[in-house]
Design an enzyme around this catalytic site. Structure first.
Site, PDB file in Angstrom:
ATOM      1  N   ARG A 133       0.870  -1.170   0.000  1.00 10.59           N
ATOM      2  CA  ARG A 133       0.000   0.000   0.000  1.00 10.59           C
ATOM      3  C   ARG A 133       0.909   1.223   0.000  1.00 10.59           C
ATOM      4  O   ARG A 133       1.818   1.331   0.828  1.00 10.59           O
ATOM      5  CB  ARG A 133      -0.858   0.016   1.251  1.00 10.59           C
ATOM      6  N   ARG A 144      -9.214  14.162  12.916  1.00  8.56           N
ATOM      7  CA  ARG A 144      -8.948  15.237  11.943  1.00  8.56           C
ATOM      8  C   ARG A 144     -10.184  16.111  11.802  1.00  8.56           C
ATOM      9  O   ARG A 144     -11.306  15.615  11.835  1.00  8.56           O
ATOM     10  CB  ARG A 144      -8.589  14.654  10.578  1.00  8.56           C
ATOM     11  N   GLU A 165      -9.385  -3.707   1.361  1.00  5.87           N
ATOM     12  CA  GLU A 165      -8.307  -3.058   0.606  1.00  5.87           C
ATOM     13  C   GLU A 165      -7.164  -4.016   0.308  1.00  5.87           C
ATOM     14  O   GLU A 165      -6.558  -3.964  -0.759  1.00  5.87           O
ATOM     15  CB  GLU A 165      -7.801  -1.842   1.380  1.00  5.87           C
TER      16      GLU A 165
END
Ligand code: AMP
Length: 399
Positions: free
Chosen positions: A90, A239, A383
């Site tokens: 990744r 965030r 993923e």
């Protein structure tokens, strides 16, 4: 074909060894606390889970330790490294250089090194994993899969910021988007599950600790909520997401802090954690909210409201929407979050089914009413599998 998928973070390496003929996962685990006190590896294979402790000073040492476990008689699942056909990595930021996964060559490594300035926290550990594998398994081909690649199809009016154009040409400042591998996976599953139905305009909501929404027309990403960095867009675990940029300089002035501190503030101390003061974790927030904690309730309302706004904006941008997909730890598991986001969207053609949605956790399921013009669905993301499949396709094409 056996492929090992590696995801290197700043102090961790997640790994999965796939047998692509299944596809089946032969082993998986995570190397934790690299370079810190108390490093260890959690490893799972042959139905058993074990933890191995030891001093792991850097990514290479961690990967070497992990490879040793893979071939060990007691805990391993392969007899020699010759059984590993390829490594898939990744890679977080591919800048404008990569619009799909690639075979890693010296030239690609040089291009990745040029992307470091765009993702100074993420790309260096990704590169450490590539360097480590190059030296530990020098004859095994490696492939890089980029979080940004899927969004390279965005048109310029979606990816440009309204700042002087020279900042784009000089420093490549533009929106890139992330979580591309996840958006791509759930898109593909949605197309498979809904074969034959109207699926031209899809909104995928990856809601995890990091969170982003993507607008996809005819299989191509046309907009996404994250930008140059993963801070833009939704309210996330820690965030802030979208913010008036004027706040940055104002806070620096009021609090007398520098750019490093303000960067930590928007990345690590904001979002659900910053607003609630309780936690960045959705389960803990839901529990606090149920007990009447008002700031936890506010954080949850802000989280859901931001996602609803993006769904509305992307529906307008695409001239309508046919499918809304929920994925990521929160999207896959939190039925109350999905409900609060997608209820009362009949104006958009989405008739949400509260009963179908209730209790759905980590499984593929349609959660809109039969006959709803817009289909809402839950699709658990994978993923690692996408990275393994990309790696397999590239290696087979090279042979
Ligand atoms: P991820 O980053 O995709 O692993 O997602 C992590 C987030 O998913 C955290 O905020 C978790 O609290 C949330 N999550 C995981 N399981 C559940 C659950 N059963 N209900 C609500 N949120 C969950």
């Amino acid at each position: 074909m056996k492929i090992i998928v590696i995801n290197c973070g700043s102090s961790s390496v997640k790994y999965q060894l796939f047998d692509m003929d299944g596809p089946a996962i032969l082993a998986k685990g995570v190397v934790e606390k690299i370079g810190l006190n108390g490093s260890f590896i959690k490893h799972e294979s042959n139905g058993s889970k074990n933890t191995f402790e030891g001093e792991i000073i850097d990514h290479q040492a961690g990967i070497e330790y992990m490879l040793g476990i893979l071939i060990s008689k007691e805990h391993g699942c392969i007899s020699s490294f010759d059984e590993i056909d390829a490594v898939g990595h990744r890679v977080v930021h591919g800048g404008e250089k990569f619009n799909s996964s690639v075979l890693i060559t010296d030239e690609v490594i040089a291009m990745l090194e040029e992307c470091i300035q765009l993702a100074p926290l993420h790309n260096p550990p990704n590169l450490s994993g590539i360097y480590a594998m190059s030296s530990l398994l020098p004859n095994v081909p490696q492939v890089g899969a980029f979080d940004t690649a899927f969004h390279q199809t965005m048109p310029d009016h979606a990816y440009m910021y309204a700042i002087p154009y020279s900042l784009y040409t000089k420093h490549a400042i533009r929106r890139y988007g992330f979580h591309g591998t996840s958006h791509r996976y759930v898109l593909r599953r949605a197309l498979e599950i809904l074969a034959g139905r109207n699926v031209g305009r899809i909104i995928t909501c990856h809601l995890g600790n990091g969170a982003s929404v993507a607008a996809i027309v005819d299989g191509k990403s046309v907009d996404t909520s994250m930008g140059l960095t993963p801070v833009e867009g939704l309210v996330m675990g820690t965030r802030c997401g979208d913010l008036d940029p004027g706040i940055i300089t104002y806070v620096m002035q009021c609090e007398d802090i520098g750019r490093g501190t303000v960067n930590t503030l928007i990345n690590k101390h904001s979002g659900l954690l910053g607003v609630s003061g309780v936690s960045s974790d959705m389960r803990e927030l839901e529990a606090a909210s149920a007990k009447g904690n008002e700031r936890a309730q506010l954080a949850l309302r802000m989280f859901r409201y931001r996602i609803r706004k993006y769904i509305g904006a992307y529906a307008a941008a695409m001239g309508g929407v046919d499918v809304v997909v929920f994925t990521g730890g929160i999207g896959e598991n939190s039925d109350s979050t999905r409900y609060e986001i997608a209820k009362d969207m009949e104006f958009l053609g989405l008739e949400f089914d509260k009963d179908k949605n209730a209790g759905v956790r980590g499984e593929e399921k349609i959660i809109s009413k039969d006959g709803s013009r817009v289909t809402a669905m839950v699709i658990p993301t994978d993923e690692e599998l996408v990275i393994a499949q990309d790696t397999e396709a590239i290696i087979r094409a090279e042979k």
